[in-house]
Design a protein around this motif. Structure first.
Motif, PDB file in Angstrom:
ATOM      1  N   PRO A  59       0.834  -1.205   0.000  1.00  0.00           N
ATOM      2  CA  PRO A  59       0.000   0.000   0.000  1.00  0.00           C
ATOM      3  C   PRO A  59       0.866   1.252   0.000  1.00  0.00           C
ATOM      4  O   PRO A  59       1.995   1.241   0.494  1.00  0.00           O
ATOM      5  N   TRP A  60       0.323   2.340  -0.505  1.00  0.00           N
ATOM      6  CA  TRP A  60       0.960   3.665  -0.544  1.00  0.00           C
ATOM      7  C   TRP A  60       2.191   3.668  -1.460  1.00  0.00           C
ATOM      8  O   TRP A  60       2.272   4.441  -2.391  1.00  0.00           O
ATOM      9  N   PHE A  61       3.147   2.775  -1.221  1.00  0.00           N
ATOM     10  CA  PHE A  61       4.370   2.710  -2.018  1.00  0.00           C
ATOM     11  C   PHE A  61       4.067   2.380  -3.484  1.00  0.00           C
ATOM     12  O   PHE A  61       4.607   2.991  -4.396  1.00  0.00           O
ATOM     13  N   GLY A  62       3.153   1.402  -3.687  1.00  0.00           N
ATOM     14  CA  GLY A  62       2.701   1.056  -5.037  1.00  0.00           C
ATOM     15  C   GLY A  62       3.813   0.556  -5.926  1.00  0.00           C
ATOM     16  O   GLY A  62       4.608  -0.298  -5.534  1.00  0.00           O
ATOM     17  N   SER A  63       3.914   1.110  -7.148  1.00  0.00           N
ATOM     18  CA  SER A  63       4.902   0.659  -8.129  1.00  0.00           C
ATOM     19  C   SER A  63       6.155   1.536  -8.113  1.00  0.00           C
ATOM     20  O   SER A  63       6.845   1.646  -9.126  1.00  0.00           O
ATOM     21  N   ALA A  64       6.446   2.160  -6.960  1.00  0.00           N
ATOM     22  CA  ALA A  64       7.542   3.143  -6.899  1.00  0.00           C
ATOM     23  C   ALA A  64       8.881   2.574  -7.349  1.00  0.00           C
ATOM     24  O   ALA A  64       9.639   3.263  -8.033  1.00  0.00           O
ATOM     25  N   VAL A  65       9.183   1.328  -6.981  1.00  0.00           N
ATOM     26  CA  VAL A  65      10.507   0.788  -7.300  1.00  0.00           C
ATOM     27  C   VAL A  65      10.683   0.653  -8.809  1.00  0.00           C
ATOM     28  O   VAL A  65      11.665   1.142  -9.376  1.00  0.00           O
ATOM     29  N   ASN A  66       9.701   0.015  -9.474  1.00  0.00           N
ATOM     30  CA  ASN A  66       9.805  -0.144 -10.931  1.00  0.00           C
ATOM     31  C   ASN A  66       9.814   1.189 -11.643  1.00  0.00           C
ATOM     32  O   ASN A  66      10.624   1.436 -12.540  1.00  0.00           O
ATOM     33  N   PHE A  67       8.895   2.083 -11.260  1.00  0.00           N
ATOM     34  CA  PHE A  67       8.838   3.394 -11.901  1.00  0.00           C
ATOM     35  C   PHE A  67      10.105   4.202 -11.627  1.00  0.00           C
ATOM     36  O   PHE A  67      10.686   4.787 -12.534  1.00  0.00           O
ATOM     37  N   GLY A  68      10.548   4.212 -10.373  1.00  0.00           N
ATOM     38  CA  GLY A  68      11.683   5.050  -9.984  1.00  0.00           C
ATOM     39  C   GLY A  68      13.005   4.581 -10.566  1.00  0.00           C
ATOM     40  O   GLY A  68      13.916   5.381 -10.760  1.00  0.00           O
ATOM     41  N   MET A  69      13.134   3.271 -10.839  1.00  0.00           N
ATOM     42  CA  MET A  69      14.417   2.767 -11.317  1.00  0.00           C
ATOM     43  C   MET A  69      14.483   2.573 -12.827  1.00  0.00           C
ATOM     44  O   MET A  69      15.544   2.714 -13.407  1.00  0.00           O
ATOM     45  N   ARG A  70      13.369   2.207 -13.451  1.00  0.00           N
ATOM     46  CA  ARG A  70      13.413   1.943 -14.897  1.00  0.00           C
ATOM     47  C   ARG A  70      12.068   2.311 -15.522  1.00  0.00           C
ATOM     48  O   ARG A  70      11.310   1.444 -15.977  1.00  0.00           O
ATOM     49  N   PRO A  71      11.737   3.618 -15.554  1.00  0.00           N
ATOM     50  CA  PRO A  71      10.386   4.042 -15.946  1.00  0.00           C
ATOM     51  C   PRO A  71       9.968   3.592 -17.350  1.00  0.00           C
ATOM     52  O   PRO A  71       8.837   3.144 -17.522  1.00  0.00           O
ATOM     53  N   TYR A  72      10.881   3.687 -18.336  1.00  0.00           N
ATOM     54  CA  TYR A  72      10.476   3.376 -19.710  1.00  0.00           C
ATOM     55  C   TYR A  72      10.176   1.887 -19.881  1.00  0.00           C
ATOM     56  O   TYR A  72       9.244   1.512 -20.582  1.00  0.00           O
ATOM     57  N   GLU A  73      10.973   1.024 -19.224  1.00  0.00           N
ATOM     58  CA  GLU A  73      10.695  -0.424 -19.283  1.00  0.00           C
ATOM     59  C   GLU A  73       9.399  -0.729 -18.545  1.00  0.00           C
ATOM     60  O   GLU A  73       8.590  -1.546 -18.994  1.00  0.00           O
ATOM     61  N   PHE A  74       9.192  -0.074 -17.416  1.00  0.00           N
ATOM     62  CA  PHE A  74       7.947  -0.248 -16.659  1.00  0.00           C
ATOM     63  C   PHE A  74       6.744   0.150 -17.527  1.00  0.00           C
ATOM     64  O   PHE A  74       5.765  -0.590 -17.626  1.00  0.00           O
ATOM     65  N   PHE A  75       6.851   1.308 -18.207  1.00  0.00           N
ATOM     66  CA  PHE A  75       5.745   1.754 -19.077  1.00  0.00           C
ATOM     67  C   PHE A  75       5.498   0.737 -20.198  1.00  0.00           C
ATOM     68  O   PHE A  75       4.358   0.429 -20.521  1.00  0.00           O
ATOM     69  N   GLU A  76       6.580   0.229 -20.790  1.00  0.00           N
ATOM     70  CA  GLU A  76       6.442  -0.708 -21.903  1.00  0.00           C
ATOM     71  C   GLU A  76       5.757  -2.005 -21.445  1.00  0.00           C
ATOM     72  O   GLU A  76       4.871  -2.516 -22.130  1.00  0.00           O
ATOM     73  N   GLU A  77       6.141  -2.490 -20.262  1.00  0.00           N
ATOM     74  CA  GLU A  77       5.492  -3.697 -19.727  1.00  0.00           C
ATOM     75  C   GLU A  77       4.005  -3.449 -19.479  1.00  0.00           C
ATOM     76  O   GLU A  77       3.166  -4.296 -19.773  1.00  0.00           O
ATOM     77  N   CYS A  78       3.700  -2.277 -18.945  1.00  0.00           N
ATOM     78  CA  CYS A  78       2.295  -1.941 -18.677  1.00  0.00           C
ATOM     79  C   CYS A  78       1.520  -1.832 -19.986  1.00  0.00           C
ATOM     80  O   CYS A  78       0.368  -2.252 -20.073  1.00  0.00           O
ATOM     81  N   ARG A  79       2.145  -1.272 -21.020  1.00  0.00           N
ATOM     82  CA  ARG A  79       1.460  -1.119 -22.304  1.00  0.00           C
ATOM     83  C   ARG A  79       1.112  -2.483 -22.891  1.00  0.00           C
ATOM     84  O   ARG A  79       0.032  -2.671 -23.454  1.00  0.00           O
ATOM     85  N   GLU A  80       2.041  -3.432 -22.745  1.00  0.00           N
ATOM     86  CA  GLU A  80       1.760  -4.774 -23.254  1.00  0.00           C
ATOM     87  C   GLU A  80       0.556  -5.390 -22.544  1.00  0.00           C
ATOM     88  O   GLU A  80      -0.251  -6.088 -23.149  1.00  0.00           O
ATOM     89  N   LYS A  81       0.409  -5.106 -21.240  1.00  0.00           N
ATOM     90  CA  LYS A  81      -0.704  -5.680 -20.467  1.00  0.00           C
ATOM     91  C   LYS A  81      -2.008  -4.907 -20.642  1.00  0.00           C
ATOM     92  O   LYS A  81      -3.080  -5.496 -20.738  1.00  0.00           O
ATOM     93  N   TYR A  82      -1.929  -3.575 -20.617  1.00  0.00           N
ATOM     94  CA  TYR A  82      -3.156  -2.766 -20.499  1.00  0.00           C
ATOM     95  C   TYR A  82      -3.413  -1.849 -21.690  1.00  0.00           C
ATOM     96  O   TYR A  82      -4.482  -1.259 -21.786  1.00  0.00           O
ATOM     97  N   GLY A  83      -2.417  -1.639 -22.557  1.00  0.00           N
ATOM     98  CA  GLY A  83      -2.578  -0.651 -23.630  1.00  0.00           C
ATOM     99  C   GLY A  83      -1.946   0.678 -23.246  1.00  0.00           C
ATOM    100  O   GLY A  83      -1.210   0.757 -22.260  1.00  0.00           O
ATOM    101  N   ASP A  84      -2.246   1.725 -24.023  1.00  0.00           N
ATOM    102  CA  ASP A  84      -1.574   3.017 -23.845  1.00  0.00           C
ATOM    103  C   ASP A  84      -2.022   3.769 -22.590  1.00  0.00           C
ATOM    104  O   ASP A  84      -1.348   4.705 -22.156  1.00  0.00           O
ATOM    105  N   VAL A  85      -3.195   3.408 -22.050  1.00  0.00           N
ATOM    106  CA  VAL A  85      -3.707   4.124 -20.876  1.00  0.00           C
ATOM    107  C   VAL A  85      -3.782   3.176 -19.687  1.00  0.00           C
ATOM    108  O   VAL A  85      -4.404   2.121 -19.769  1.00  0.00           O
TER     109      VAL A  85
END
Ligand code: X2N
Length: 531
Positions: A59-85
């Protein structure tokens, strides 16, 4: 009646809870946030009007580690799962991301009444810059402050800045590379570039008096202020810790120094509006409603502008030195371009002018390519002030959430830039040809003025290193003048190569920086070296 039943029920729950063993009671209390977090995520996933939320355990912390350390890879993984939004939790905030050009439109061109930059940034910036400016005032005032600042960022002022920037560069290199004694040496660009950036920016924008102060203990104050401008300050703007006390003391002392210079110039009548940013703001800072910016506000605006230019420019020149140190043949191409231009005017580096800079195509493309691969701000935020519909979907982003836009993601994505991880300044020449061939150019010409000059209306380009819309950067031209002069001076005088491997990116700092331990370059003088 119902209330009494509820009260009785609550009491019985509490009684059976207090009869449990202490260790059980503690475990249950600790589990509550986790259970709540899971139930809340379940609730979000069944609401069809909510953007898909990235699952998180903590809780609260959420996806901070992935976002804070490798944002573009994190975004790309999310896009594969959920799309652009999609949305994710970051240190207590819900961030809605919209990737790609449509996302750029969604955030940069959102209505002023729907999203707010100041609500997203003021906790971070106000203690550093001071009150009454940038994000510590209504947006209409910011638009006018940008207009005031732009008076010092004209072609005429740039003409006077180029020789000053070059002179600062050369004197810095003389004293710090010890070029009188050595023909080669090693330097960490994360040491040299921040220093070169502050000296060249303060000499040109703040004038000779302010530049001189950097030779004194005044420089230490800037370091203190700088240490208060980090991502941690987004989450904890004020803590009773020495680093925060030093930040606040530095803000006061630096702004007082500007204040005393302002009064000195006013008392002696020594104001030449075209000389530097200080004079320019002194003679041009009356809002449309007739209210004048106070001297304290002018001082704070000066701090903000200098701070903005400092981190972004220092990171950019660090990255181009490293990429060119990695691909040394590009240095020879740059050297050829520069010396051919100088030969045509029968000069050396001391004769390089603002107009010459515009003719250095490859130099400009090196900067353009560096910004593509290393957009200094990897994520840009706005706070949602009114329920915000996501176009062409059933999603609504509720008030109180944030929206996040990341042009840096598009700029490093294969989908928009083939061989995106290759540093290739020549790609821009090829792309310029392709763009000239394209017939549908009508949209590129439309502009809009939010009060600080005409800018492009559309923001659906994948390449937006200076953002877009009403918050678009006004420092672009200054950055190019400063960076091209720094690059040309390096190219003219030195060859250099990486001392180590090409460094990885540190995304957890204020701007995307190379990892410090791999940021050394080894330089040697060229025959044409004049330093
Ligand atoms: C805790 C990894 O590290 O899990 F300056 F006049 C002056 C600056 C906006 C930076 C956004 C978030 C990094 C979380 C890491 C002026 C020139 C401006 C424009 C999570 C565990 C200021 C946001 C930084 C996200 C990185 C806002 C700048 N032109 N300057 N977990 O700028 O313009 C100015 C404007 C921003 C950011 C981040 C984490 C006008 C972790 C581990 C840790 N970033 N960041 N400017 N993270 N972790 C500026 C816009 C304004």
């Amino acid at each position: 009646m119902e209330l009494e039943v509820l009260q009785a029920y609550a009491l019985s729950v509490y009684q059976s809870f207090s009869e449990l063993k202490l260790s059980y009671r503690i475990s249950i209390i600790l589990l509550i946030p986790f259970v709540y977090n899971l139930l809340w995520q379940l609730y979000c996933s069944v609401r069809r009007d909510r953007v898909p939320l990235v699952f998180h355990w903590i809780p609260w912390f959420g996806s901070a580690v992935n976002f804070g350390m490798r944002p573009y890879e994190f975004f790309e993984e999310c896009r594969e799962k959920y799309g652009d939004v999609f949305a994710f939790v970051l240190l207590g905030k819900v961030m809605t991301v919209y990737l790609g050009p449509k996302g750029h439109e969604f955030v940069f061109n959102a209505k002023l009444s729907d999203v707010s930059a100041e609500e997203a940034y003021k906790h971070l910036t106000t203690p550093v810059f001071g009150k009454g400016v940038i994000y510590d005032c209504p947006n209409s005032k910011l638009m006018e402050q940008k207009k005031f600042a732009k008076f010092a960022l004209t072609t005429d002022s740039f003409r006077t800045y180029v020789p000053k920037i070059r002179e600062e560069m050369i004197s810095y290199i003389k004293s710090h590379f010890k070029t009188n004694e050595n023909d080669s040496g090693k330097v960490n660009v994360l040491v040299s570039q921040p220093e070169i950036t502050i000296l060249t920016a303060s000499r040109s924008l703040m004038g000779d008096e302010m530049r001189k102060r950097f030779d004194t203990s005044f420089a230490k104050l800037y370091t203190d202020l700088d240490k208060g401008f980090t991502p941690i300050n987004f989450v904890f703007p004020h803590l009773p810790l020495p680093q925060y006390w030093r930040r606040d003391a530095a803000q006061q002392k630096i702004s007082n120094t500007y204040l005393s210079l302002i009064s000195h110039r006013r008392n002696t009548g020594d104001i030449v509006p075209s000389r530097d940013l200080i004079d320019s703001l002194m003679s041009n800072s009356t809002y449309k409603d007739g209210v004048k910016m106070t001297d304290q506000e002018i001082a704070n605006l000066l701090i903000g502008i200098l701070m903005g230019g400092q981190h972004t420019s220092a990171a950019t020149s660090s990255w181009f030195l490293l990429h060119l140190g990695d691909k040394t043949h590009l240095q020879e191409d740059l050297y050829k371009e520069l010396t051919e231009l100088l030969a045509s005017t029968k000069g050396d580096i001391y004769d390089l002018t603002y107009d010459d800079l515009q003719k250095l195509t490859l130099h400009n493309n090196v900067i353009k390519e560096t910004l593509r691969m290393h957009m200094p701000l990897h994520s840009i935020f706005r706070k949602v002030m009114n329920p915000l519909k996501v176009p062409d979907s059933n999603y609504v982003v509720p008030k109180g959430h944030h929206v996040l836009v990341s042009p840096g993601y598009s700029m490093t994505s294969e989908r928009f830039f083939p061989q995106a991880d290759k540093f290739d300044p020549y790609r821009w020449e090829k792309m310029a040809e392709a763009a000239n061939d394209a017939t549908n150019q009508s949209n590129l010409d439309k502009t809009v003025d939010y009060g600080f000059g005409a800018i492009s209306k559309g923001v659906s380009s994948p390449y937006l290193p200076f953002g877009g819309g009403r918050h678009r950067c006004i420092g672009e031209q200054f950055a190019y003048v400063q960076l091209t002069t720094i690059l040309a001076t390096f190219v003219y005088n030195f060859r250099w190569k990486l001392a180590d491997k090409m460094p990885l990116v540190d995304y957890a700092s204020m701007v995307t920086l190379p990892i410090e331990e791999d940021s050394n370059i080894i330089w040697e003088k060229r025959d044409t070296c004049v330093i």
